[in-house]
Design a protein around this motif. Sequence first.
Motif, mmCIF file in Angstrom:
data_model
loop_
_atom_site.group_PDB
_atom_site.id
_atom_site.type_symbol
_atom_site.label_atom_id
_atom_site.label_comp_id
_atom_site.label_asym_id
_atom_site.label_seq_id
_atom_site.Cartn_x
_atom_site.Cartn_y
_atom_site.Cartn_z
ATOM 1 N N ARG A 1 -5.325 9.813 -2.349
ATOM 2 C CA ARG A 1 -6.959 9.881 -2.826
ATOM 3 C C ARG A 1 -6.337 7.834 -2.608
ATOM 4 N N TYR A 2 -5.670 7.382 -2.977
ATOM 5 C CA TYR A 2 -5.492 5.894 -2.637
ATOM 6 C C TYR A 2 -5.558 5.600 -1.264
ATOM 7 N N TRP A 3 -4.609 6.118 0.011
ATOM 8 C CA TRP A 3 -4.212 6.316 1.129
ATOM 9 C C TRP A 3 -5.376 7.158 1.627
ATOM 10 N N GLY A 4 -6.764 7.311 1.220
ATOM 11 C CA GLY A 4 -8.004 7.389 2.176
ATOM 12 C C GLY A 4 -7.737 9.119 2.260
ATOM 13 N N PHE A 5 -7.122 9.832 1.210
ATOM 14 C CA PHE A 5 -7.506 11.385 1.953
ATOM 15 C C PHE A 5 -8.342 12.115 1.738
ATOM 16 N N ASP A 6 -9.076 12.415 2.221
ATOM 17 C CA ASP A 6 -10.153 13.575 1.437
ATOM 18 C C ASP A 6 -10.273 14.193 0.450
ATOM 19 N N PRO A 7 -10.458 13.897 -0.764
ATOM 20 C CA PRO A 7 -9.862 14.318 -2.224
ATOM 21 C C PRO A 7 -10.451 15.969 -2.200
ATOM 22 N N ALA A 8 -11.089 16.698 -1.400
ATOM 23 C CA ALA A 8 -11.758 17.655 -0.864
ATOM 24 C C ALA A 8 -10.458 18.637 -0.604
ATOM 25 N N LYS A 9 -9.363 18.148 0.564
ATOM 26 C CA LYS A 9 -8.528 18.877 1.154
ATOM 27 C C LYS A 9 -7.274 18.630 0.275
ATOM 28 N N ILE A 10 -7.637 18.540 -1.783
ATOM 29 C CA ILE A 10 -6.076 17.924 -1.611
ATOM 30 C C ILE A 10 -6.413 19.188 -2.198
ATOM 31 N N ILE A 11 -4.914 20.270 -2.675
ATOM 32 C CA ILE A 11 -5.263 20.826 -4.251
ATOM 33 C C ILE A 11 -3.703 20.666 -4.613
ATOM 34 N N GLU A 12 -3.686 20.504 -5.860
ATOM 35 C CA GLU A 12 -3.016 20.239 -6.964
ATOM 36 C C GLU A 12 -2.223 21.174 -7.680
ATOM 37 N N LEU A 13 -0.442 21.667 -8.038
ATOM 38 C CA LEU A 13 -0.325 22.353 -8.302
ATOM 39 C C LEU A 13 0.772 22.257 -9.761
ATOM 40 N N ARG B 1 0.701 -1.159 0.070
ATOM 41 C CA ARG B 1 -0.023 -0.312 0.116
ATOM 42 C C ARG B 1 0.867 1.740 -0.405
ATOM 43 N N SER B 2 1.774 1.004 0.433
ATOM 44 C CA SER B 2 2.615 2.587 0.735
ATOM 45 C C SER B 2 3.689 2.643 -0.839
ATOM 46 N N LEU B 3 3.581 1.703 -1.655
ATOM 47 C CA LEU B 3 4.380 2.039 -3.203
ATOM 48 C C LEU B 3 2.817 3.358 -3.592
ATOM 49 N N GLY B 4 1.531 3.607 -3.107
ATOM 50 C CA GLY B 4 0.821 3.974 -3.637
ATOM 51 C C GLY B 4 0.011 3.884 -5.480
#
Length: 363
Positions: A189-201, A25-28
């Motif tokens: 997101r694969y690790w279960g983080f809320d997508p609404a918290k993530i900002i990709e630049l 799982r840590s491979l992402g």
Amino acid sequence: MKNKYIVQGVLGLILSGLAACGIVRSLGENPQGNDLSRLDSLSNYKDGWFQNDSARPKLLGRHNPFMALAGRRETLRPSYSLPWVSIDLNKLPAPAPTLVWFGHSSVLIKTEKANILIDPVFSDHAGPVPGLVTAFKGTTHYHAKDMPPINVLIISHDHYDHLDYNTLKKLKDQITRIIAPVGVGSHLRYWGFDPAKIIELNWNQTIELPNNLNITATAAQHRSNRTYKEESKTLWASFVIKTGEYKIFYSGDSGYGGHFKQIGQKYGPFDLALLECGQYSPNWPWTHLQFGETAQAAADLQARMIQPVHWGKFAEGNHPWNEPIKMLIPSAKKLGIPVNAPRIGEPYTLGDPPKTAVWWDFD
């Protein structure tokens, strides 16, 4: 045929064991589906991978991680436990931004209204397999549970010594918002983080945040991968952090190039530049700063002070562990740029005199 089934059974047991301890799982997970299709419109994503502004020299070929093990020296790691400072991170003063370094590239920035955490790695190793790239003695006293609430988490790229699954898993509920380069959000997101918290630049994209924060992703000269098979499927970046009247630059991992001067001209000058200093090698001269280049990068950035990062916790290059700081100080002095070199856990507030006590020269 019987041998075939034996081999398959053994491999199955190995994979099951790795999965059980979280290694698989840590491979992402690299961008897939819609996440992947969105990359095609980006100018720095070509032929199925992210590319730097400067072309990779043809003579380098593919990065070979095993070459880093060749010719390693006895002084690769300190022979003693590194000194550190114990503080309550929930009670940091913030008349101006205050920084706390935890070794390698992990830094907490406390502003008047926010806590910013950069590339946290609080594991005792860097990599998917424990025991290969282990932390120096004295560098693992701080843990995820010691961190204050994190308003902004900044991730520079997806290498294991910057994006640590075990650390982020423990910090997950303390994080309000995550800023990462394009593609890195797929791992989160694969690790279960809320997508609404993530900002990709992408490079030169800016996000205005609450608490008087302004963060811009800027170029770096590097690469990405969490498996040897797939390289540069996610972006890497440096960052400009603006809080009130103060500006801080964080290099992430980057080789030397014209992007430093361009960033300095567009976003500088900087009160402090957190610049990589260490883990260089003839095996990767293009993706990390070499001798003298950290100081020159600071000059290009128009930085008023350097704080070296990417050293003091893991041995990933083949140089003496304290060689980077010993080389940096005289090269920065020639360019008239002060160097701030605190111990692990020792707070530094912008505007104060730099920390210059020598704590690394006992070997």
